[in-house]
Motif scaffolding. Structure first.
Motif, PDB file in Angstrom:
ATOM      1  N   LEU A 152     -10.876   6.541  -4.103  1.00  0.00           N
ATOM      2  CA  LEU A 152      -9.515   7.079  -3.963  1.00  0.00           C
ATOM      3  C   LEU A 152      -8.775   6.368  -2.829  1.00  0.00           C
ATOM      4  O   LEU A 152      -7.591   6.023  -2.951  1.00  0.00           O
ATOM      5  N   ALA A 153      -9.488   6.158  -1.703  1.00  0.00           N
ATOM      6  CA  ALA A 153      -8.859   5.534  -0.530  1.00  0.00           C
ATOM      7  C   ALA A 153      -8.403   4.116  -0.850  1.00  0.00           C
ATOM      8  O   ALA A 153      -7.342   3.680  -0.413  1.00  0.00           O
ATOM      9  N   ARG A 154      -9.183   3.407  -1.628  1.00  0.00           N
ATOM     10  CA  ARG A 154      -8.860   2.001  -1.930  1.00  0.00           C
ATOM     11  C   ARG A 154      -7.834   1.864  -3.050  1.00  0.00           C
ATOM     12  O   ARG A 154      -7.027   0.954  -3.051  1.00  0.00           O
ATOM     13  N   ASN A 155      -7.885   2.746  -4.022  1.00  0.00           N
ATOM     14  CA  ASN A 155      -7.192   2.475  -5.284  1.00  0.00           C
ATOM     15  C   ASN A 155      -6.044   3.410  -5.648  1.00  0.00           C
ATOM     16  O   ASN A 155      -5.357   3.158  -6.638  1.00  0.00           O
ATOM     17  N   CYS A 156      -5.868   4.507  -4.917  1.00  0.00           N
ATOM     18  CA  CYS A 156      -4.824   5.465  -5.306  1.00  0.00           C
ATOM     19  C   CYS A 156      -3.751   5.567  -4.220  1.00  0.00           C
ATOM     20  O   CYS A 156      -4.055   5.450  -3.030  1.00  0.00           O
ATOM     21  N   SER A 157      -2.544   5.806  -4.658  1.00  0.00           N
ATOM     22  CA  SER A 157      -1.417   5.894  -3.721  1.00  0.00           C
ATOM     23  C   SER A 157      -1.535   7.172  -2.880  1.00  0.00           C
ATOM     24  O   SER A 157      -1.582   8.280  -3.426  1.00  0.00           O
ATOM     25  N   PRO A 158      -1.585   7.027  -1.554  1.00  0.00           N
ATOM     26  CA  PRO A 158      -1.657   8.220  -0.701  1.00  0.00           C
ATOM     27  C   PRO A 158      -0.503   9.190  -0.938  1.00  0.00           C
ATOM     28  O   PRO A 158      -0.689  10.398  -0.949  1.00  0.00           O
ATOM     29  N   ARG A 159       0.710   8.643  -1.142  1.00  0.00           N
ATOM     30  CA  ARG A 159       1.858   9.534  -1.381  1.00  0.00           C
ATOM     31  C   ARG A 159       1.728  10.253  -2.713  1.00  0.00           C
ATOM     32  O   ARG A 159       2.002  11.445  -2.826  1.00  0.00           O
ATOM     33  N   ALA A 160       1.309   9.502  -3.734  1.00  0.00           N
ATOM     34  CA  ALA A 160       1.151  10.151  -5.041  1.00  0.00           C
ATOM     35  C   ALA A 160       0.082  11.236  -4.965  1.00  0.00           C
ATOM     36  O   ALA A 160       0.256  12.335  -5.501  1.00  0.00           O
TER      37      ALA A 160
END
Ligand SMILES: C/C=C/C(=O)SCCNC(=O)CCNC(=O)[C@H](O)C(C)(C)COP(=O)(O)OP(=O)(O)OC[C@H]1O[C@@H](n2cnc3c(N)ncnc32)[C@H](O)[C@@H]1OP(=O)(O)O
Length: 284
Positions: free
Chosen positions: A212-220
């Motif tokens: 999640l940390a590498r691949n997903c948008s923190p804002r999303a």
């Protein structure tokens, strides 16, 4: 195995670098912060210093752009079996009101909060696990609401949380009986997302958090977590309306452009971090 600090989180080193602290923090270079309930001599029984340490670390982690996901686990053989039973019976003996608990800190946490339930998980320990967004459990973990067995009511709003996870009938069963549930039944009921061998539980949760940390948008992710909570109430039409409002902010955003470009260019995304400006978490 929990390492000692490798990086400070907004000055946390000064406050929580103590290896005997009630909650340990280990910030890995991939942006995953691992928090460990650390009273193994009391089986990680919940006490004021653990609650304060945990919530304090979450508030700081929410504001720290270098923290992209958090994993919560327990030192030794238990996750957290609820209030420390060597102290619980004496609380409020003189009729004093217990302070209200700042449950909004874990409940509103804006970054992925993943539980690695390594062992016994009961009472307020179960409550904390249920506030996490995703739960990994060791195959040896055992669960209990425990409140009724200790002469207590469903604390920390858990009657609300639990019935939304497992349904009214199962919530009634688990809360009224306080019976012990093993990991396989916990999975069947929907109390946990994954069950893995005991030795792998922390690594599996950290690997998931790292993805999640590498691949997903923190804002999303912050908005999605908020949507899931908000959409537990109200109608589908209200949920749809909320999703349109959020979508308008994301269409044309740098995060959308980056998410698409990274896929087309077959490379990892470089999403901007979520920092203190966006964090609405306040210290209890
Ligand atoms: C405001 C908040 C209120 C609350 O949170 S009220 C709820 C308080 N919690 C409880 O009543 C839970 C009591 N514990 C259990 O029901 C079980 O445990 C579990 C289901 C969590 C796990 O079961 P299993 O895996 O079979 O472990 P085990 O053999 O029962 O316990 C292992 C060791 O841990 C100690 N222990 C368990 N819970 C607590 C606790 N809450 N505080 C302090 N110690 C605890 C035990 O005594 C024992 O110790 P030893 O091996 O020396 O016999």
């Amino acid at each position: 195995m929990v390492r000692t600090y490798c990086r400070a989180v907004s000055g946390l080193r000064e406050d929580h670098g103590d290896p005997d602290a009630a909650v340990l923090a280990d910030h890995a270079p991939d942006g995953v912060l691992t928090l460990t309930f650390n009273r193994p001599e009391r089986r990680n029984g919940w006490a004021e210093d653990m609650e304060q340490g945990y919530y304090d670390l979450l508030v700081r982690a929410a504001a720290d752009p270098d923290v992209r996901a958090v994993v919560v686990t327990g030192a030794g053989s238990t996750f957290c079996p609820g209030a420390d039973l060597s102290r619980l019976g004496g609380l409020g003996a003189e009729g004093a009101r217990l302070p209200h608990k700042p449950v909004d800190v874990p409940r509103q946490f804006p970054k992925p909060l993943i539980a690695a339930i390594n062992g016994g998980c009961a009472g307020v320990g179960l409550v904390q696990a249920l506030f996490c967004h995703v739960r990994f459990a060791a195959d040896t973990a055992r669960f209990s609401t425990a409140f009724a067995r200790r002469g207590l009511i469903a604390e920390y709003g858990v009657a609300w949380t639990l019935q939304r996870l497992v349904g009214v009938e199962n919530a009634m069963d688990l809360l009224l009986s306080g019976r012990t549930v093993d990991a396989a039944e916990a999975k069947e009921l929907g109390l946990v997302s994954r069950v893995v061998p005991r030795a792998d539980v922390l690594g599996a949760a950290q690997a998931y958090a790292g993805d999640l940390a590498r691949n997903c948008s923190p804002r999303a992710m912050a908005v999605i977590a908020g949507q899931v909570l908000a959409d537990q109430e109200g109608s589908f039409d209200e949920a749809l309306e909320r999703s349109y409002i959020h979508a308008d902010r994301f269409i044309g955003s740098a995060d959308l452009r980056e998410g698409v470009a990274s896929f087309l260019e077959k490379r990892p995304p470089r999403f901007a971090p979520l920092g203190s400006r966006e964090s609405t978490l306040r210290a209890p």
